[in-house]
Design a protein around this motif. Structure first.
Motif, PDB file in Angstrom:
ATOM      1  N   ALA A 109     -27.719 -29.402  16.749  1.00 49.32           N
ATOM      2  CA  ALA A 109     -26.947 -30.202  15.804  1.00 49.32           C
ATOM      3  C   ALA A 109     -27.293 -31.680  15.986  1.00 49.32           C
ATOM      4  O   ALA A 109     -27.625 -32.118  17.078  1.00 49.32           O
ATOM      5  N   GLU A 110     -27.206 -32.422  14.912  1.00 52.48           N
ATOM      6  CA  GLU A 110     -27.462 -33.851  14.976  1.00 52.48           C
ATOM      7  C   GLU A 110     -26.269 -34.599  15.560  1.00 52.48           C
ATOM      8  O   GLU A 110     -26.422 -35.656  16.146  1.00 52.48           O
ATOM      9  N   LEU A 111     -25.085 -34.081  15.364  1.00 51.58           N
ATOM     10  CA  LEU A 111     -23.862 -34.715  15.845  1.00 51.58           C
ATOM     11  C   LEU A 111     -23.074 -33.736  16.696  1.00 51.58           C
ATOM     12  O   LEU A 111     -23.184 -32.528  16.531  1.00 51.58           O
ATOM     13  N   TYR A 112     -22.267 -34.285  17.577  1.00 53.36           N
ATOM     14  CA  TYR A 112     -21.371 -33.438  18.358  1.00 53.36           C
ATOM     15  C   TYR A 112     -20.104 -34.224  18.651  1.00 53.36           C
ATOM     16  O   TYR A 112     -20.050 -35.436  18.509  1.00 53.36           O
ATOM     17  N   ILE A 113     -19.090 -33.501  19.030  1.00 49.45           N
ATOM     18  CA  ILE A 113     -17.808 -34.112  19.385  1.00 49.45           C
ATOM     19  C   ILE A 113     -17.601 -33.909  20.874  1.00 49.45           C
ATOM     20  O   ILE A 113     -17.729 -32.785  21.370  1.00 49.45           O
ATOM     21  N   GLU A 114     -17.292 -34.970  21.575  1.00 45.51           N
ATOM     22  CA  GLU A 114     -16.967 -34.879  22.984  1.00 45.51           C
ATOM     23  C   GLU A 114     -15.487 -35.192  23.129  1.00 45.51           C
ATOM     24  O   GLU A 114     -15.050 -36.309  22.843  1.00 45.51           O
ATOM     25  N   ALA A 115     -14.709 -34.205  23.525  1.00 47.00           N
ATOM     26  CA  ALA A 115     -13.273 -34.393  23.697  1.00 47.00           C
ATOM     27  C   ALA A 115     -13.004 -34.968  25.076  1.00 47.00           C
ATOM     28  O   ALA A 115     -13.481 -34.446  26.082  1.00 47.00           O
ATOM     29  N   LEU A 116     -12.239 -36.044  25.130  1.00 51.36           N
ATOM     30  CA  LEU A 116     -11.911 -36.685  26.401  1.00 51.36           C
ATOM     31  C   LEU A 116     -10.551 -36.226  26.925  1.00 51.36           C
ATOM     32  O   LEU A 116     -10.182 -36.543  28.049  1.00 51.36           O
TER      33      LEU A 116
END
Length: 101
Positions: free
Chosen positions: A1-8
């Motif tokens: 994927a070009e983007l990802y979400i990193e949950a903090l």
């Protein structure tokens, strides 16, 4: 994927397939309006962040960040705040020291 979400923090992510979303729009037209409003809000936030990053000095970006998200600095690391602002953690430390001094 070009983007990802990193949950903090603990996070719940909901995913809907494009086909299912279109079906939902047909069955419940109010959802199309809701999704459009959410998309418009997200686009506005993205545009604001882009313009701020390009047009304002780091100190102003940090001040605006603190006004917009006053509780975040107590919850996440300086490294993540610096990344969001587009600066190094070391430069963020300098900005924070200047604010205190």
């Amino acid at each position: 994927a070009e983007l990802y979400i990193e949950a903090l923090e603990d996070t719940e992510v909901l995913v809907i397939k494009a086909k299912d979303k279109e079906d939902l729009y047909r069955r419940i037209p109010a959802f199309e309006s809701l999704f459009r409003q959410l998309l418009e809000r997200a686009l506005s936030t993205l545009q604001h962040r882009f313009v701020t990053t390009v047009a304002k000095p780091a100190e102003e970006r940090y001040e605006e960040f603190l006004k917009r998200y006053p509780e975040i600095p107590n919850r996440i690391s300086q490294k993540h705040i610096a990344a969001y602002l587009g600066i190094t953690p070391e430069f963020l430390s300098k900005i924070r020291r200047r604010r205190l001094g």
